[in-house]
Motif scaffolding. Structure first.
Motif: not given
Length: 211
Positions: A39-47, A112-116, A120-121, A156-160
């Motif tokens: 999760l830490t990587k997703l929070y920090q590295d995702s778009r 909230n937007v990030l967690q949603t 979804n992913a 998947m997250i970075d595609a949006k």
């Protein structure tokens, strides 16, 4: 057909059969039934994670810029021992309190937007690959490297395109004017309409004496 040749054919057939059975009994590597993410990587590295951090950092810098003139006025008033120092200090405190509330609400909104987006992913990836679920690596006591799906989820997250909506404002809204406010309080009667007729002189209640 002579007997030695027949025996050779039978032996070859038996060896082929045994070989096939041996291949079928080879243990196959099981497919992961769940996914693990960092999760830490997703929070920090995702778009969307980076966009959320930049949004909050930008709002914090904007708040500092807007507060700078108030602070400078207050410091000058204290240096000059001006009577406006107390008023400026009160206004500054009100402004800071309002800005802190705006920042707190915006942090909750971004989270909230990030967690949603993450949820979804997770749901989409689990459904697509037939997984029982996706778990955080921090909660797993042990898992194989094949179960790590962090890179797939991030893709998947970075595609949006990240979308947090319009930025909030730091302008303090004016207080509502009570309906019974007097003209000096800035109520509805404070300003007469431009097309209002000029007031006429009130007639005397007593009749004028005859000449």
């Amino acid at each position: 057909m002579n007997k030695p040749f027949a025996s050779a054919v039978v032996i070859a057939a038996m060896l082929a059969l045994l070989g096939g059975c041996h291949e079928e009994k080879q243990p196959q590597k099981p497919q992961p039934q769940f996914g693990v993410v960092q999760l830490t990587k997703l929070y920090q590295d995702s778009r969307i994670g980076k966009a959320g951090f930049e949004r909050l950092s930008g709002l914090e810098n904007k708040a500092k810029e807007e507060l700078t003139p108030f602070i400078e006025k207050l410091e000058k008033a204290h240096a000059d021992k001006s009577d406006d120092a107390e008023r400026l200090e009160r206004e500054l405190q009100e402004k800071v309190t309002f800005m802190q509330d705006v920042m707190r609400r915006e942090q909750e909104h971004v989270t909230n937007v990030l967690q949603t987006a993450l949820q979804n992913a997770f749901d989409a990836y689990s459904k697509e690959h037939g997984l029982f679920g996706v778990f955080s690596a921090d909660t797993m006591l042990s898992s194989s490297p094949e179960a790590d799906v962090t890179a797939q989820i991030q893709a998947m997250i970075d595609a949006k395109e990240p979308d947090f909506g319009p930025l909030p404002s730091f302008n303090v809204p004016p207080l509502p004017v009570p309906p019974n406010a007097t003209p000096k309080d800035g109520g509805p009667a404070a300003e007469a309409p431009a097309d209002a007729p000029a007031p006429t002189e009130k007639a005397s209640a007593e009749p004028t004496p005859a000449p």
